[in-house]
Write a protein that holds these residues in place. Structure first.
Motif, PDB file in Angstrom:
ATOM      1  N   ARG A   2       6.570   6.077  -2.041  1.00 58.21           N
ATOM      2  CA  ARG A   2       6.680   4.731  -1.709  1.00 58.21           C
ATOM      3  C   ARG A   2       5.747   4.029  -0.778  1.00 58.21           C
ATOM      4  NH1 ARG A   2      12.703   5.245  -1.399  1.00 58.21           N
ATOM      5  NH2 ARG A   2      12.722   4.035   0.596  1.00 58.21           N
ATOM      6  N   TYR A   3       5.697   5.101   0.695  1.00 57.36           N
ATOM      7  CA  TYR A   3       5.001   5.293   1.260  1.00 57.36           C
ATOM      8  C   TYR A   3       3.789   5.033   2.193  1.00 57.36           C
ATOM      9  CZ  TYR A   3       9.772   3.906   2.879  1.00 57.36           C
ATOM     10  OH  TYR A   3      11.420   3.715   2.413  1.00 57.36           O
ATOM     11  N   HIS A   6       0.906   2.320   3.012  1.00 59.72           N
ATOM     12  CA  HIS A   6       2.058   1.438   2.741  1.00 59.72           C
ATOM     13  C   HIS A   6       1.023   0.242   3.058  1.00 59.72           C
ATOM     14  CE1 HIS A   6       5.357  -1.319   3.718  1.00 59.72           C
ATOM     15  NE2 HIS A   6       6.154  -0.432   3.090  1.00 59.72           N
ATOM     16  N   ASP A   7       0.318  -0.054   4.405  1.00 59.74           N
ATOM     17  CA  ASP A   7       0.472  -1.497   5.433  1.00 59.74           C
ATOM     18  C   ASP A   7      -0.748  -1.665   4.556  1.00 59.74           C
ATOM     19  OD1 ASP A   7       2.472  -1.198   6.703  1.00 59.74           O
ATOM     20  OD2 ASP A   7       1.131  -1.046   8.209  1.00 59.74           O
ATOM     21  N   LEU A  10       0.354  -2.204  -0.078  1.00 61.81           N
ATOM     22  CA  LEU A  10       0.943  -3.066   0.252  1.00 61.81           C
ATOM     23  C   LEU A  10       0.971  -4.783   0.572  1.00 61.81           C
ATOM     24  CD1 LEU A  10       4.765  -1.221  -0.168  1.00 61.81           C
ATOM     25  CD2 LEU A  10       3.375  -1.808  -1.916  1.00 61.81           C
ATOM     26  N   GLY A  14       5.373  -7.003   0.980  1.00 67.04           N
ATOM     27  CA  GLY A  14       6.240  -5.526   0.436  1.00 67.04           C
ATOM     28  C   GLY A  14       6.032  -5.204  -1.602  1.00 67.04           C
ATOM     29  N   GLU A  15       4.845  -5.848  -1.855  1.00 65.10           N
ATOM     30  CA  GLU A  15       4.114  -6.317  -3.252  1.00 65.10           C
ATOM     31  C   GLU A  15       2.799  -5.703  -3.182  1.00 65.10           C
ATOM     32  OE1 GLU A  15       5.647  -7.391  -5.287  1.00 65.10           O
ATOM     33  OE2 GLU A  15       7.660  -8.010  -4.066  1.00 65.10           O
TER      34      GLU A  15
END
Length: 169
Positions: A2-3, A6-7, A10, A14-15
């Motif tokens: 899930r990471y 990440h940036d 998402l 966080g969507e």
């Protein structure tokens, strides 16, 4: 998983960003990337994040050496293609193609009308096809190792310690 990226993947809330390629289709298992993918990623966590996300192969013109070795040791394919082939794959994916097939036995990638070769060390290819780690790879040579030890014991008895004969464990 899930990471993973990440940036980039998402937004601030966080969507998932709709315009990010990995978010466009469920079940993405192949990542097409630019050169030197994984450069600077000397920790296996980089490979774990990809694998946990569901990525089974990364296709790129080049890879960081440590990343590529970690990838193979964790069952992830680092398929090396030319810059031109990488650009062709990226364009085809951007044009809507998404059913990519990788044949590890022939080192071929098929995406629509594209049929491209990729480079992979033969030892890595064997490890990935067989699902082996380094210990399995060594064990595959057990007969050769046993024959060497037997011959070496005859040729150089002073250089070997027969643990069973000495009673040591």
């Amino acid at each position: 998983g899930r990471y993973l990226l990440h940036d980039l993947r998402l937004d601030a809330a966080g969507e998932p960003r709709r315009d990010f390629p990995l978010n466009r289709h469920d079940g993405v298992s192949v990542l097409v990337a630019g050169r030197n993918f994984g450069g600077g990623s000397s920790r296996e966590a980089a490979v774990y994040a990809l694998a946990d996300f569901g990525i089974r192969a990364v296709i790129a013109p080049s890879f960081g050496d440590i990343f590529a070795a970690n990838a193979v040791n964790n069952g992830l394919l680092p398929a090396r293609v030319s810059e031109l082939d990488g650009e062709a794959l990226t364009k085809a994916l951007g044009d809507g193609a998404h059913s990519l097939v990788i044949d590890l036995k022939t080192c071929r990638i098929v995406l629509g009308n594209l049929n491209l070769g990729f480079a992979l060390d033969p030892v890595w290819r064997t490890k990935l096809i067989e699902g082996w780690d380094d210990i399995d790879m060594t064990a595959s040579h057990a007969e050769t190792i046993a024959a060497f030890r037997k011959n070496d014991l005859v040729a150089r008895p002073w250089a070997s310690l027969d643990v069973e004969a000495s009673g040591q464990t």
